[in-house]
Motif scaffolding. Structure first.
Motif, mmCIF file in Angstrom:
data_model
loop_
_atom_site.group_PDB
_atom_site.id
_atom_site.type_symbol
_atom_site.label_atom_id
_atom_site.label_comp_id
_atom_site.label_asym_id
_atom_site.label_seq_id
_atom_site.Cartn_x
_atom_site.Cartn_y
_atom_site.Cartn_z
ATOM 1 N N ILE A 101 0.925 20.563 5.743
ATOM 2 C CA ILE A 101 0.741 19.165 5.338
ATOM 3 C C ILE A 101 1.560 18.950 4.076
ATOM 4 C CG2 ILE A 101 -0.894 17.391 4.574
ATOM 5 C CD1 ILE A 101 -3.062 18.801 6.142
ATOM 6 N N ALA A 103 2.868 18.006 0.637
ATOM 7 C CA ALA A 103 2.137 17.530 -0.535
ATOM 8 C C ALA A 103 2.738 16.230 -1.048
ATOM 9 C CB ALA A 103 2.158 18.575 -1.637
ATOM 10 N N GLU A 109 -4.629 14.985 -5.027
ATOM 11 C CA GLU A 109 -4.003 15.898 -4.071
ATOM 12 C C GLU A 109 -4.229 17.344 -4.504
ATOM 13 O OE1 GLU A 109 -1.101 16.722 -0.787
ATOM 14 O OE2 GLU A 109 -2.560 15.180 -1.281
ATOM 15 N N TRP A 112 -7.956 18.412 -4.169
ATOM 16 C CA TRP A 112 -8.295 18.610 -2.759
ATOM 17 C C TRP A 112 -7.793 19.967 -2.278
ATOM 18 C CZ3 TRP A 112 -5.048 18.340 1.801
ATOM 19 C CH2 TRP A 112 -5.754 18.252 3.008
ATOM 20 N N ARG A 113 -6.548 20.272 -2.578
ATOM 21 C CA ARG A 113 -5.975 21.542 -2.123
ATOM 22 C C ARG A 113 -6.620 22.740 -2.810
ATOM 23 N NH1 ARG A 113 -0.875 20.954 0.761
ATOM 24 N NH2 ARG A 113 -0.544 18.719 1.052
ATOM 25 N N PRO A 210 -13.864 12.684 1.146
ATOM 26 C CA PRO A 210 -12.429 12.391 1.157
ATOM 27 C C PRO A 210 -11.912 12.377 -0.281
ATOM 28 C CG PRO A 210 -13.667 10.370 1.446
ATOM 29 C CD PRO A 210 -14.683 11.492 1.431
ATOM 30 N N VAL A 213 -5.539 10.634 -3.225
ATOM 31 C CA VAL A 213 -4.562 11.593 -3.713
ATOM 32 C C VAL A 213 -4.196 11.382 -5.182
ATOM 33 C CG1 VAL A 213 -3.589 11.969 -1.421
ATOM 34 C CG2 VAL A 213 -2.590 10.211 -2.919
ATOM 35 N N GLU A 297 -3.022 6.589 -0.166
ATOM 36 C CA GLU A 297 -3.340 7.673 0.761
ATOM 37 C C GLU A 297 -4.575 8.428 0.301
ATOM 38 O OE1 GLU A 297 -1.027 11.361 3.008
ATOM 39 O OE2 GLU A 297 0.011 10.085 1.566
ATOM 40 N N GLU A 298 -5.363 8.892 1.271
ATOM 41 C CA GLU A 298 -6.513 9.730 0.976
ATOM 42 C C GLU A 298 -6.491 10.926 1.909
ATOM 43 O OE1 GLU A 298 -10.316 7.916 0.653
ATOM 44 O OE2 GLU A 298 -9.596 6.275 -0.613
ATOM 45 N N ARG A 299 -6.914 12.072 1.394
ATOM 46 C CA ARG A 299 -7.036 13.265 2.201
ATOM 47 C C ARG A 299 -8.431 13.308 2.825
ATOM 48 N NH1 ARG A 299 -1.961 14.315 3.331
ATOM 49 N NH2 ARG A 299 -0.737 15.162 1.605
ATOM 50 N N ILE A 305 -10.385 20.216 8.052
ATOM 51 C CA ILE A 305 -9.115 20.932 8.066
ATOM 52 C C ILE A 305 -9.311 22.298 8.723
ATOM 53 C CG2 ILE A 305 -7.277 21.900 6.630
ATOM 54 C CD1 ILE A 305 -7.359 18.844 6.699
#
Length: 314
Positions: A101, A103, A109, A112-113, A210, A213, A297-299, A305
């Motif tokens: 995915i 970055a 972001e 989240w990661r 969620p 980012v 954008e949102e993860r 995942i």
């Protein structure tokens, strides 16, 4: 103020001194919970090393409260990674996490990661630009999660001086986030620092949320956590004074736009007519427009995942 918020302030707002370190350690031993500290970092070589060193000395060597310190570098062009590693952190580069995915830039972001490269039952996020850092920031906000099983997320609260004036920091909080929360999510009106970057939560909660980012991540997390686990699962702890690098007014405008967009999505899950912000800078020929896109954008929740699910099974 809502009666519910007044009750919450009386029962879910504490000082770091309310839970001495020996009590927190006793709870950690009895529960067996592990703690990860994550520092999202972008060009923070001047401060990240001191923060890591203090956490390692106070909360890993003196007492084993913290099990791992991970600095997630989101593309620094200075010596952030080298300084953080020399101070004792494990450094992971954002682009090396979940490479299938691509970055995108943004603090959310990175947070989240970070769930993919940490293992703690409790994850504590600390901004990497803090000055005169105290380990109370970590032990204070982690403490309630170890001692109270009904608490799922804890925000730090503190004074934010600006230019020597007490309490004048947090301009985006006062001009954008606090009005939004009071008008649309009044249950969250009791949070002193809703946008603060120092907070901790149970992994079991974080993996269901969620992540916007960009700069909207803190507001989005609070609102989503409220709906998912309820107000009484949220808390805040006074950890004193937060000193850090302040941004200029135009950067704050872009932050505000991202936070407003995050709120708008949660209010209506609708679409902005124009997801952009135009600001002005004086040039040789007068004021010149500069247009910036607003983070939209949102993860998805990390439990969706595949790589994260596989890691949990393993």
């Amino acid at each position: 103020m809502l009666n519910e918020v007044e009750r919450w302030l009386a029962t879910r707002s504490w000082s770091a001194s309310d839970r001495p370190l020996h009590r927190i350690m006793a709870a950690k031993r009895s529960t067996g919970r592990t703690v990860s500290v994550v520092l999202p970092a972008l060009n923070e070589e001047e401060t990240v090393g001191d923060i890591v060193a203090v956490i390692r000395h106070d909360l890993m060597q003196q007492v084993p409260l913290v099990d791992e310190i991970v600095v997630v570098d989101s593309g620094s062009t200075d010596r952030t990674s080298e300084v953080a590693e020399a101070a004792g952190a494990r450094v992971v580069h954002r682009d090396d996490i979940l490479p299938r995915i691509p970055a995108v830039p943004g603090k959310g972001e990175v947070l989240w990661r970070s769930l993919l490269v940490t293992s703690g039952d409790i994850v504590c996020f600390i901004d990497a630009d803090l000055k005169e850092f105290s380990s109370d920031f970590v032990s204070g906000i982690v403490g309630p999660l170890l001692t109270d099983p009904e608490v799922d997320l804890v925000k730090g609260m503190y004074d934010r001086p600006l230019g020597g004036a007490a309490g004048q920091g947090g301009r985006v909080t006062e001009l954008m986030a606090r009005p939004l929360l009071n008008m649309h999510w009044p249950q969250l009106a009791g949070f002193v620092q809703p946008l603060g970057g120092e907070y901790a939560a149970r992994r079991s909660l974080l993996e269901q949320l969620p992540f916007p980012v960009g700069y909207g991540v803190e507001l989005g997390m609070l609102v989503d956590a409220l709906h998912l686990v309820g107000l009484d699962a949220l808390a805040q702890v006074d950890v004193g004074v937060r000193k850090h690098r302040h941004q200029d007014g135009q950067a704050l405008g872009r932050m505000s736009a991202a936070i407003y967009r995050t709120a708008q999505l949660r209010l209506a899950r609708g679409h902005m007519i124009r997801p952009a912000l135009t600001q002005f800078e004086r040039g040789r020929d007068g004021f010149e427009p500069r247009t910036y896109s607003v983070d939209t954008e949102e993860r998805p929740p990390m439990v969706e995942i595949a790589e994260y699910a596989e890691r949990k099974v393993a």
